[in-house]
Design an enzyme around this catalytic site. Sequence first.
Site, short mmCIF file in Angstrom:
data_model
loop_
_atom_site.label_atom_id
_atom_site.label_comp_id
_atom_site.label_asym_id
_atom_site.label_seq_id
_atom_site.Cartn_x
_atom_site.Cartn_y
_atom_site.Cartn_z
N CYS A 31 23.74 80.72 -53.02
CA CYS A 31 23.48 80.25 -54.38
C CYS A 31 24.06 81.26 -55.37
O CYS A 31 23.48 81.55 -56.40
CB CYS A 31 21.99 80.01 -54.62
N ALA A 66 13.59 80.63 -43.90
CA ALA A 66 12.39 80.51 -44.73
C ALA A 66 12.80 80.38 -46.21
O ALA A 66 13.83 80.93 -46.61
CB ALA A 66 11.50 81.73 -44.52
N ASP A 113 14.35 84.07 -39.37
CA ASP A 113 14.18 84.82 -40.60
C ASP A 113 13.65 86.21 -40.24
O ASP A 113 13.00 86.37 -39.21
CB ASP A 113 13.22 84.12 -41.56
N GLY A 167 11.91 77.14 -45.66
CA GLY A 167 11.95 75.97 -44.79
C GLY A 167 12.43 74.68 -45.42
O GLY A 167 12.37 73.63 -44.77
N LYS A 171 15.50 73.61 -46.10
CA LYS A 171 16.63 73.04 -45.35
C LYS A 171 16.21 72.69 -43.92
O LYS A 171 16.69 71.70 -43.36
CB LYS A 171 17.81 74.00 -45.36
#
Length: 444
Positions: free
Chosen positions: A382, A263, A285, A265, A267
Amino acid sequence: MMDEVIGLAVEALREVDVRGKSEKLALSEAARRLGVKDPGAIRFAHRLVLETLKKLGLVDELASKALKPTGLQELKPRTKAFLRLFAYRAVLEGADIRELVELARKGREALGPGVLLPIEHALGRLTTMTVSDVLADRGTDDKLALELGVPRWLLDVFYRDLGRHEALALLRACLSPTPTYVRVNTLKGDEEEILKSLSREGIGLRPVEGLRHVYEVLGAEKPIIMTRAYREGLIYVQDKASCLAVEVAGPEPGMTVLDVCAAPGAKTTYMAQLMENEGTIISIDYSPRRLGTWKSLTAKMGVKIAWPLLADARFPLPSRLEADLVLLDLPCTGTGAFAHAPSARWRLTPSSAEHMAKVQYRILDSCSKHVRPGGTLVYVTCSVLIEENELVIERFLRTHPDFELEPAEPFLGLPGLRELRECQRLYPHLHGCDGYFIAKLVRT
């Protein structure tokens, strides 16, 4: 409109401070709760919240100095949130005295009688203060930490991992928004026709070299989310690095894919697009709320092959699925996404990266069992910190000799650190996107 802007910004800052919510979630919930629907008011409040949080350390230093002898933590949450907002506007934006008087007046109206009473003296002092009032007696790195909007200890961590020059360049880049990118959704329309539609609405685009269906926004006569293409799911606003991670994973039609920490979503929908809606995607998730967002997005984008599974991927999954591809978009410190999620920097502690690395390894170890022989596992964060990236991959390779690194292609970034040259790193100041780490492993 200013009443709505102030109310929204104060509520969002309060929720970030008290409940640790992201600025985006805090603002959307505040808008819904306060009944604010004016897009202009929401955009203005969003900008004020983001900019205040980017420089929160410096804002708090200014507010604390103006507030003496009262301490900042003695204030009630809404009062503190307004003081932070006022300090940002008065000192860092340099608003003139008429604007500040009006801001204080509107604040009293929006927040109700008595809310600003404990800070009235501080508001007056802030109208005459400058940044040098709190920086003059600081050492070089203490000044830099305040100017760049990071805790002092975190600046040292960036120095350690990236070197002083690159660390400062990255953090300066995080004070400005990264470019906006859109992905054209070929599940719901022809790419050329969608591009022509966007052009007619005044959206200027440039294709991103090395990626399919991904475009940088060069100019826009209206917000992207106000276009017909966005409303109808023909495009999706998605960072270049996020799209790259999917292309590195290489989903193909007919594959069975395990999409972990899926989530909201973004990707998932791009994988379904590259798979041409043929095959199966199981999206996992742990959050019912986030999976609700996932369901809305996959429906809007025309995805027909993805199925949600509510589960905590740190533990054995309730499935015996063997996947051709496992994509792990892992929870992390968010140190690569400070430009659009600045509140993350103030939630971190010196032990945050170590804690997240333990969570990341548990998910990686648990989900690796679902990769079929010859299948692929892609690890994504990230974060730009070594603990969450190279060190996790090194540990995994030591304990899982049946996995090998493979080049994370297409290659738009820089090689991984610690000689993990097959991995890929992207940085805001070098690549115009979120900071990302991508590793691709194959089960031999």
